[in-house]
Design an enzyme around this catalytic site. Structure first.
Site, PDB file in Angstrom:
ATOM      1  N   ARG A  62       0.785  -1.234   0.000  1.00 35.09           N
ATOM      2  CA  ARG A  62       0.000   0.000   0.000  1.00 35.09           C
ATOM      3  C   ARG A  62       0.817   1.285   0.000  1.00 35.09           C
ATOM      4  NH1 ARG A  62      -5.096  -0.061   3.806  1.00 35.09           N
ATOM      5  NH2 ARG A  62      -3.518   0.269   5.374  1.00 35.09           N
ATOM      6  N   ASP A  63       2.137   1.202  -0.046  1.00 36.52           N
ATOM      7  CA  ASP A  63       2.947   2.423  -0.115  1.00 36.52           C
ATOM      8  C   ASP A  63       4.222   2.172  -0.923  1.00 36.52           C
ATOM      9  OD1 ASP A  63       3.361   5.120   0.321  1.00 36.52           O
ATOM     10  OD2 ASP A  63       4.249   4.857   2.306  1.00 36.52           O
ATOM     11  N   ILE A  64       4.072   1.531  -2.075  1.00 37.64           N
ATOM     12  CA  ILE A  64       5.211   1.282  -2.963  1.00 37.64           C
ATOM     13  C   ILE A  64       5.629   2.623  -3.560  1.00 37.64           C
ATOM     14  CG2 ILE A  64       5.982   0.171  -5.104  1.00 37.64           C
ATOM     15  CD1 ILE A  64       5.499  -1.895  -2.940  1.00 37.64           C
ATOM     16  N   ASN A 111      10.895   3.974  -0.529  1.00 36.31           N
ATOM     17  CA  ASN A 111      10.784   2.724   0.219  1.00 36.31           C
ATOM     18  C   ASN A 111      11.580   1.571  -0.383  1.00 36.31           C
ATOM     19  OD1 ASN A 111       9.222   3.892   2.174  1.00 36.31           O
ATOM     20  ND2 ASN A 111       7.289   3.253   1.274  1.00 36.31           N
TER      21      ASN A 111
END
Length: 185
Positions: free
Chosen positions: A89-91, A95
């Site tokens: 949910r936060d690619i 990151n």
């Protein structure tokens, strides 16, 4: 949700999926004053986002070999998570960390979840990398739910691939049509 996701990854260590080696190694977790403290491996070369920023400043593209290696490593990391039914949910490029051997490590599971289907949530991701299906609910500011799935991770990763290919930062601008309330990107 991060601790649950990390435990699932840790429990799967015996399996030798090639994508596992491109996920940040969790060395330990402890709880102090109702806060989870996560100890992770040290990754020497910072984030992909910062690395690409240096390339932009030097006006140097990412080499083809590096581009194809990192594209494959990131895809394998995401495939591994999805086979465990983990939606990151936060690619995004901040990151992905770069090791001293110039390999990828995907990190930051803070808003990840475990599901084999579409998930409805109130927040997800970072705008320049966010999948289109998430935009409308994000901008309504009325508590609308955002639907995310493994496909949302794949869309976000396509933005990361674009970043690596072009060495440009993803830009995000929105024009809201006052009459219909539609969002144009």
């Amino acid at each position: 949700m991060e601790i649950v996701t990390l435990r699932k990854i840790k429990a799967d260590e015996e399996k030798k999926h090639i994508g596992r080696k491109f996920i940040i190694e969790i060395l330990g977790v402890s709880k102090k004053d109702h806060m989870d403290c996560i100890v992770m491996e040290y990754v020497a070369n910072g984030s992909l986002y910062d690395y690409l920023g240096q390339k932009r400043e030097q006006q140097q593209p990412l080499g083809n070999d590096q581009f194809f290696n990192w594209t494959q490593q990131g895809a394998l990391a995401i495939q591994y998570l999805h086979e465990l039914d983990i939606i990151h949910r936060d690619i995004k490029s901040p990151n992905f960390l770069i090791t001293d051997k110039h390999n990828f490590k995907l990190c930051d599971f803070g808003i990840s979840c475990i599901s084999d289907k579409t998930v409805t949530t109130t927040y997800t991701g970072s705008l320049p990398w966010m999948a289109p299906e998430s935009f409308e609910a994000f901008f309504k500011y009325d508590g609308s739910k955002i639907k995310v799935s493994k496909r949302s991770d794949i869309y976000s990763y396509s933005v990361v691939i674009w970043e690596m290919w072009t060495c440009q930062k993803p830009e995000f601008s929105v024009k809201v049509d006052g009459m219909s309330g539609k969002i144009f990107i």
